[in-house]
Design an enzyme around this catalytic site. Structure first.
Site, mmCIF file in Angstrom:
data_model
loop_
_atom_site.group_PDB
_atom_site.id
_atom_site.type_symbol
_atom_site.label_atom_id
_atom_site.label_comp_id
_atom_site.label_asym_id
_atom_site.label_seq_id
_atom_site.Cartn_x
_atom_site.Cartn_y
_atom_site.Cartn_z
ATOM 1 N N ASP A 133 0.821 -1.217 0.000
ATOM 2 C CA ASP A 133 0.000 0.000 0.000
ATOM 3 C C ASP A 133 0.857 1.270 0.000
ATOM 4 O OD1 ASP A 133 -2.360 -1.314 -0.007
ATOM 5 O OD2 ASP A 133 -2.785 -1.074 2.118
ATOM 6 N N LYS A 163 -3.299 3.908 -3.184
ATOM 7 C CA LYS A 163 -3.823 5.050 -3.929
ATOM 8 C C LYS A 163 -2.720 6.098 -4.027
ATOM 9 C CE LYS A 163 -8.520 4.398 -2.315
ATOM 10 N NZ LYS A 163 -8.254 3.373 -1.302
ATOM 11 N N MET A 196 -7.496 9.477 10.010
ATOM 12 C CA MET A 196 -8.251 9.904 8.816
ATOM 13 C C MET A 196 -9.255 10.997 9.185
ATOM 14 S SD MET A 196 -9.024 6.112 7.277
ATOM 15 C CE MET A 196 -9.372 5.364 8.846
#
Ligand SMILES: C[S@@+](CC[C@H](N)C(=O)[O-])C[C@H]1O[C@@H](n2cnc3c(N)ncnc32)[C@H](O)[C@@H]1O
Length: 257
Positions: A41, A62, A175
């Protein structure tokens, strides 16, 4: 469908730690050394991939300009690549079971009867504050801590935040940068606008940034320091007990007096 089914597939989920490549476990390193394929990741320090010198490396995180995989695509890719290559390591930032969707991946892989192993990692939730000298629990200051998501599947601040805010616990939010104003409003509504807060962006990385203040000053500090994700938000009295952050905290206090 898997391409080839002639290997003995095994999937090992490895927690890569919070960013410093030395903060992975010995067991995690061993798994990488034995890997035939590694799926990793964006939050993983790529230096760790040097341990996997015999493996095919596949980035599934991402990153701007890259195709980003959906979780379903990642799940399927893990299964397909394990059948194709054999020994697959799924390398994820921090601990893969702390807001890492590791358990979902393991469940999916298990449903194919593939052997699995989970190697824990050091989560950013606990280690990033420690690096700043913040003790999430501290005798006489904080008896517990909550680790809360700022972004649920519905892209909202977890409802647990408001419950935690009513307690004397330390709050650790992952987050959460997009929901910071909402968190401030909750603390203001509860008459706790003076609660200390620290925000640590890119902990353990060369571009680490820290902002500290109180709930009623933090939005201005964030704007001034241009703090953004990935960041750990720590809210609670323990923030002002960090000897490492003491002088910055005093400076901020003087400024906002
Ligand atoms: C999807 S969660 C994954 C958490 C990971 N499983 C863990 O245990 O650390 C991603 C969030 O973790 C936090 N995070 C991860 N690594 C970080 C770091 N080195 N510095 C600051 N925050 C970090 C940020 O809040 C980021 O948005």
């Amino acid at each position: 469908m898997p391409l080839i089914k002639n290997k003995h597939p095994k999937v090992t989920l490895v927690g890569a730690g919070p960013g410093d490549p030395k903060l992975i476990t010995l067991k995690g390193i061993e798994a990488l050394q034995e890997a035939d394929v590694v799926l990793y990741d964006a939050l993983v320090n790529i230096e760790l991939l040097n341990y996997a010198s015999n493996a095919e490396l596949i980035f599934v995180g991402k990153r701007k300009g890259n195709h980003s995989y959906t979780q379903d695509e990642i799940n399927q890719l893990i299964v397909d690549k394990a059948f194709e290559f054999g020994n697959l390591v799924r390398l994820k930032g921090g601990d893969s079971f702390i807001f890492g969707r590791g358990s979902e991946e393991i469940q999916f892989v298990d449903s194919f009867g593939i052997e699995t192993e989970v190697i824990p990692g050091i989560s950013s939730a606990t280690s990033v504050p420690v690096r700043q000298g913040i003790s999430l629990t501290q005798r006489g200051v904080s008896e517990s801590f909550w680790v809360i998501t700022g972004t649920t599947t519905a892209r909202k601040l977890s409802k647990d935040f408001e419950l935690a805010a009513q307690s004397t616990a330390t709050l650790v939010v992952l987050m959460g940068m997009a929901q910071l104003a909402e968190m401030v409003a909750i603390f203001e509504k509860l008459g706790k606008a003076e609660t200390p807060i620290a925000i640590i962006q890119n902990g353990f990385m060369p571009d680490e940034k820290v902002g500290i203040g109180r709930m009623n000053t933090i939005l201005e500090i964030v704007a001034k320091k241009q703090l953004s994700n990935p960041a750990i938000i720590v809210i609670g009295e323990v923030v002002q007990h960090s000897t490492k952050l003491h002088s910055i905290f005093q400076e901020v206090e003087e400024f906002y007096k």
